[in-house]
Design an enzyme around this catalytic site. Structure first.
Site, short mmCIF file in Angstrom:
data_model
loop_
_atom_site.label_atom_id
_atom_site.label_comp_id
_atom_site.label_asym_id
_atom_site.label_seq_id
_atom_site.Cartn_x
_atom_site.Cartn_y
_atom_site.Cartn_z
N GLU A 41 0.94 -1.18 -0.02
CA GLU A 41 -0.15 0.06 -0.06
C GLU A 41 0.82 1.36 0.00
O GLU A 41 1.78 1.25 0.77
CB GLU A 41 -0.79 0.15 1.22
CG GLU A 41 -2.06 0.66 1.03
CD GLU A 41 -3.01 0.04 -0.04
OE1 GLU A 41 -3.04 0.19 -1.35
OE2 GLU A 41 -3.82 -1.08 0.21
N ASP A 180 -4.12 0.67 -9.84
CA ASP A 180 -5.57 0.44 -10.14
C ASP A 180 -6.13 0.26 -11.44
O ASP A 180 -6.90 -0.92 -11.82
CB ASP A 180 -6.57 1.65 -9.46
CG ASP A 180 -6.28 2.10 -8.10
OD1 ASP A 180 -5.45 1.37 -7.49
OD2 ASP A 180 -6.26 3.42 -7.75
C1 GLA Z 1 -5.20 5.01 -4.55
C2 GLA Z 1 -4.35 5.31 -5.75
C3 GLA Z 1 -3.27 4.06 -5.96
C4 GLA Z 1 -2.36 3.55 -4.96
C5 GLA Z 1 -3.28 3.38 -3.46
C6 GLA Z 1 -2.44 3.45 -2.28
O1 GLA Z 1 -6.01 3.97 -4.62
O2 GLA Z 1 -5.19 5.42 -6.84
O3 GLA Z 1 -2.62 4.24 -7.34
O4 GLA Z 1 -1.31 4.66 -4.72
O5 GLA Z 1 -4.03 4.61 -3.47
O6 GLA Z 1 -1.77 2.21 -2.53
#
Ligand code: GLA
Length: 393
Positions: A41, A180
């Site tokens: 994360e 994501d």
């Molecule tokens: C959000 C961002 C991702 C990532 C997460 C944390 O979801 O869109 O790219 O950085 O936070 O892991």
């Protein structure tokens, strides 16, 4: 517990919504899943390793050619809103709006040299918004997949994920990492995706075990801090990398961080410590899964949560409370581990749970919280396939 949402039902609802809104049947449809991150994360924008999975919640984009050539009309059932997008080339980003995700992806296709027709678009979804399950990336990827169908083309998958990320940066003004969009494109049934955000290499990590399940608990809490603090964390990581004279924190080992601690402000040190140890934990989690060491894997989830709470400071009381309840339930009660997932400051926890214990785990957590959080939502999902076109018949 939420009853199992069926994909077919969602597709039917999308079609109905489209017909009601636009007065005609859609000619194309595409679906892209939301995601939950198992571990890794806040490391994607530090060129680290992440381990997300695509979940059984989808964004569906339906489309037909427009009546007028100049304007694309986009309607969303979740937002109960219709937005007009003038078909200029290059496109200009509008005032802040969910439709910017769609428009940004259209602009990305224009940049690649495609001549886009004006469209009627309908967006329908069962990915909760603002829950940290990537509804926005799912919208971008579903839009890109629909455009591929409309233009009878097929982008390279990596190029497609990067185009969607650019749309989010440039049109929605959100400086997200790449996790994501990659998982929404590359997800495979029964697999977690191990993504190396340094060179975008991917490895599917099998998760077909019948004994285990992934439980997502949506706290339904959303703190306003999320976006400003996200950008601030990126800055702090960059500052730490600069002070350590590396391009990204990925290059720093835990030993090196300790020995160079005096180069960093205390807060930069703690941010860097989270990132560097989290990347290590991701590797160890994959190893623990391969060894069927569920207790070891679960312990890494708890460690990840502590690190996010104490060193990275992106948790909140509600998420902490859910993780404490998981820990109290323990392996004897059927939970191996739990942590906050996604950007933090609200949203969901993800837990590794014994399949047979799901009902009792849910019952126990729900009754411990009593009437405090009436809206809490629980759902169990296996890793599903990434974005795809839906055949029209
Ligand atoms: C959000 C961002 C991702 C990532 C997460 C944390 O979801 O869109 O790219 O950085 O936070 O892991």
């Amino acid at each position: 517990m939420n009853s199992k949402p069926t994909f077919e039902k969602l597709v039917d609802e999308t079609r109905h919504f489209f017909v009601e809104t636009h007065g005609c049947e859609p000619s194309w449809m595409a679906a892209a899943p939301g995601r939950v991150n198992m571990i890794g994360e806040h490391v994607d924008y530090n060129s680290g390793l992440v381990l997300p999975m695509a979940i059984n919640r989808f964004m569906i984009v339906a489309a037909a050619r427009a009546v007028k050539d100049e304007i694309t009309i986009v309607a969303s059932s979740q937002q109960s809103e219709t937005v007009s997008i003038p078909m200029s080339n290059p496109m200009e980003s509008n005032k802040p709006s969910w439709a910017n995700y769609v428009q940004g992806v259209m602009a990305g296709f224009q940049e690649l040299g495609f001549d886009l027709p004006a469209l009627r678009i309908g967006v329908h979804s069962n990915v909760p918004t603002g829950a940290g399950l990537s509804s926005s990336a799912a919208l971008e990827v579903a839009t890109a997949t629909a455009l591929e169908a409309i233009l009878e083309t097929s982008l390279d998958k990596k190029q497609k994920a990067l185009l969607c990320q650019r749309a989010e940066h440039q049109f929605a003004g959100v400086p997200c990492g790449i996790m994501d969009q990659f998982i929404s494109v590359f997800g495979q049934a029964d697999n977690f995706l191990l993504l190396d955000c340094c060179d975008y290499s991917i490895k599917q990590v099998p998760f077909a075990n019948e004994e285990l399940a992934v439980l997502i608990i949506d706290s339904k809490v959303k703190h306003e801090l999320a976006s400003s603090e996200y950008a601030l964390r990126q800055k702090q990581c960059k500052a730490a990398a600069n002070a350590l004279r590396v391009a990204s924190l990925r290059e720093v080992s835990p030993q090196r961080l300790k020995s160079k601690r005096n180069r960093l402000e205390p807060i930069e040190y703690r941010r860097a410590k989270h990132v560097i140890t989290e990347i290590e934990r991701t590797t160890r989690f994959v190893e623990a899964l391969a060894a069927k060491d569920w207790t070891g894997a679960g312990e890494l989830l708890y460690e990840s949560h502590r690190s996010l709470r104490d060193d990275y400071e992106v948790s909140c009381t509600e998420l902490d409370e859910l993780v404490v309840l998981a820990q109290e339930t323990g392996v004897e009660g059927g939970i191996y581990g739990s942590r906050l997932t996604g950007g933090g400051f609200g949203g969901c926890t993800v837990s590794l749970v014994e399949q047979d214990a799901i009902a009792s785990v849910v019952e126990r957590i729900a009754s411990s919280l009593g009437r405090k959080w009436r809206q809490l939502e629980f759902f169990v999902t296996r890793p599903v396939q990434g974005a795809r076109e839906i055949a029209m018949n």
